[in-house]
Enzyme design. Sequence first.
Site, PDB file in Angstrom:
ATOM      1  CE1 TYR A 287      42.834 -87.455  -0.282  1.00  9.95           C
ATOM      2  CE2 TYR A 287      44.959 -87.004  -1.307  1.00  9.95           C
ATOM      3  CZ  TYR A 287      43.578 -86.913  -1.327  1.00  9.95           C
ATOM      4  OH  TYR A 287      42.959 -86.315  -2.381  1.00  9.95           O
TER       5      TYR A 287
ATOM      6  CD1 TRP B  92      43.156 -89.992  -6.133  1.00 11.60           C
ATOM      7  CD2 TRP B  92      42.009 -91.380  -7.465  1.00 11.60           C
ATOM      8  NE1 TRP B  92      42.095 -89.299  -6.645  1.00 11.60           N
ATOM      9  CE2 TRP B  92      41.375 -90.114  -7.468  1.00 11.60           C
ATOM     10  CE3 TRP B  92      41.469 -92.404  -8.220  1.00 11.60           C
ATOM     11  CZ2 TRP B  92      40.225 -89.867  -8.204  1.00 11.60           C
ATOM     12  CZ3 TRP B  92      40.326 -92.151  -8.960  1.00 11.60           C
ATOM     13  CH2 TRP B  92      39.720 -90.901  -8.953  1.00 11.60           C
TER      14      TRP B  92
END
Lengths: 821, 204
Positions: free
Chosen positions: A153, A155
């Site tokens: 997980y 950005w």
Amino acid sequence: MSHSKKSGPVRVSRRTFLSGTALSALGAAGLPLLTKGALAQTPADEILSGCHWGVFRARTEDGRAVEFTPWEEDPWPSPQLPGVLDSIYSPSRIKYPMVRRAWLENGPGADVAGRGTGDFVRVTWNEALELVARELVRVREETGPTSIYGGSYGWKSPGRFHNCQTLLRRLLKLNGGFTSSSGDYSTGAAQVILPYVVGSIEVYEQCTTWPNVAENTELMVFWGANPVNNSQISWQVADHGFAKMEAFRDAGGEVICIDPVRTETCDYFDGEWLAPRPQTDVAMMLGIAHTLYTEGLHDQEFLDRYTAGFDRFLPYLTGESDGVPKTAEWASAICGVPTETIEDLARRFASKRTMLALGYSTQRQHHGEQIHWMLITLASMLGQIGLPGGGYGLSYHYSSGGAPTHNSPTLPAITDTPGQPPAGGAAWLSAEGNATIPVSRFVETLLNPGKVIDFNGTKITLPEIKLAYWVGGNPFSHHQNRNEMVRAWQKLDTFIVHDFQWTATARHADIVLPATTSYERNDIEQVGDYALSHIVPMKKIIDPVFEARSDFDIFTGIAEQLGLGYEYTEGRTEMDWIRGFYEAAKLESRAKGMEMPIFDVFWDSNKPLAFPVTDEEQNFVRHASFRDDPLLNALGTASGKIEIYSTNIEKFGYDDCPPHPTWMEPIERLGGPTTTYPLHIASNHPIARLHSQLCGTELRESYAIAGREPCWMNPQDAAARGLVDGDLVRAFNDRGQILAGVMITDVIRPGVIRINEGGWYDPADPREAGSLCRYGDVNTLTVGISTSKLAQGNCGQTAMVEVEKFVGTPPEVDVFSALDG
Amino acid sequence: MNVATLNDAQLKPYARLAEWIGEIFLAPPSAETVERMVAGSGRTLLGDVGEILNCRDAARQMEATLLAAVGQDLSARYVRLFDGVSGRRTVSLYESFYCGNGSRLFQTPVEEMRKILRRLDMSVRAGCHEPPDHLSIELAALAAALDKGDDDTALALQNRMEAWIPQMRARLDAQDQDGFYSSAAVVVTCLLNEIGAARSASSL
């Protein structure tokens, strides 16, 4: 000996020696480093592309990116853009595949305490791919596919094709499966509870548009919401459409900002600043609600027609059910805002067309589910939901929520299932895998395999994880309670990471594979998470640096090792996929009555392809259709209405998430009854980076204090500790300790300090539990508990600490590569 | 001095030495390379390098660290020093780090080095993904210039290396005091000095 004495004719013996024949004995027996024939010069160019910070043009000279300039139509370019170029050419780029020496020599699980100490061996790509493939197979065969964690997980870079997290899951599915994750760190609590309350997650859905707000809103309330800062970036390519709020400012709209920090948004609007104690928002909202009710300012007609369960909430509000009326006075004692101010807010809200804009940080705390629920309850009592300029908005906070949505087609993306058609939708919210855990519970999973936890009405047995594979993320930044995490990581046999810089996560890996940045590959993306105003060609700007490869190429290489190369790629190249996504969008566009140019024309145009915005979308009002006809346009809740009391949640019987919005003491807070440390940390979004991205760039020089992450502090708190501007301080609690540089400012309330999240973790001794973080990773200090049994979200805004002046010789920050250290 | 007046015999022989010392900085040494250097003949030759370049102490120190190296010590040392994982303690082998825009890599020196390689009609071999302002490539370019008798280019390369290598050596000395690589960097400096001296002698 001087050179003049030595510079005579070269002796024969020396000449023989220097001929090179002898030197081969010293190791110079490889191929010549240079070969005959020059490479042609690459012409200067200006290439359009996009990134989290917006659309930009890259000027290149001889194949080298020399300048990034914002696209000329960007209404509010981010000052972070120069840092992007710096990151591409960072001296901390990962140049070659690396394997931790202990792992390489002694196998998986060897010397796990040595992770992060930097003892790596450079290997060839072939060696690395073989090691990874073999390890994936070993773990799958020995302990089953759920022992492989692919819930990676973070950005990742934008782009419909190079979605590294989807590409990872695509590989792991071919290998037989994996444990995945659900939810995210931004809105983990809200996105689980809101479907019970309003029928959808809301936090990533369009709110009433800024043009509508500018025209109709009389009072705008930013409650922990800071769009001026957080709309610099977008999950896709940023549009910076929040610039449209300028019209509201110019119209002289009234603004109140409720936040322990006077935010950039408050400055922009020159708003009225109210600074409650952090984590007391629910109490403050209840105080406002109580005033509304007791003064008859609530909209009973709206409550009757559009909501369910207000009658069951009311006894709690009045104190009939628990003996504690939630009066403004009661709220004031908890939140620290004067009673009369709370009462006045209720009257002002009710007397004006009021928009309540709620931020994400408010729910990233213990019992965070309650905040969004209570705000919607408050908005329901005001009765303005669905009216132009009124009600509430949960997505103004970031990424230009409120920028009108354009009439653009869906741009498909690669899926994690080979053979499956490209799809749209939020890939990070998918819960595909042989097992799935809430994303913030990974550390708990590592520490407690076999434990059964509650989650959103279900029971989850936490799997035993042996291998974690991380791409496009930095868990050693975004996860809470760093020292607990470091201990938990020792449970892993193997930790594999793709990254482009030596982040703390890469440093703690066993196998590190150098990935390209999105500027070293081709992709395609939409502009604006909400606006969807353009499709932009994300054209490759430079060739991959060093030995970096795209995630797609890396995973293809691993799949080939598994004998599944074709299955992975489906025989398609990067440009085949990109062209395919565009062609699918072109078809949908035609159905909408628009004709997009053929792909080659689009790709070569070097500009974003614009789509129109309709009048209807320009003036979109959240929940207007529901208000118009609540039967025909019922919400997706059990009752079809806004649920102030949820019988579904009631059935779960959670002690930490009752069936209506409720004030519950968090585990620790400023002024809390059992809290020992005196200062709350506002671990806000950074101003000059995107979470941890760009921390390792020149941008850091614009904000670092004493070479560390800044620590904002009110003058009262600084005086009480004998601190002055620029002091190096140690912030600490029972969970850990970090260094930071003090900035004394009155834009933060007493009792609260601000240390932004995303500072790179830099332990003085990676082998020592609780080691001092030399740079200032705030998540060394935050709690690792979950919000509640319902959402199991993270509590990154829950942390109380003490701060003291650092005495002694400051340890140097090691985590960044830079000329001056 | 120009190509026409260059005394090839004075300078060309240093080309191989430039290539050799450059290769040391190119990648972590393989076990075979270390073995070859530790062998008797390798050590003798290392001593000869010290004699020829007037850097006996540095050559002896290289030899000593080689002998003391266990297993992949030298390879690990290389990675820690040069491959970026050590953060601030990383020693950059790129001219751009010292003479560019802040500490960014791939800056103007890369462009300048590309021009130099074009002038030499050379390019970095396939499979090597280092930018041309890497120390090893600048040394290889110097060797190529010497081989071609192109002393203008050789002199330009020498000048540019003399401008940034001292900064690199300062960082290296701080991280690798008396180590193999800091000693090897002394050899680089001595090589450049020796070439300069030979050029001076040649021009007399």
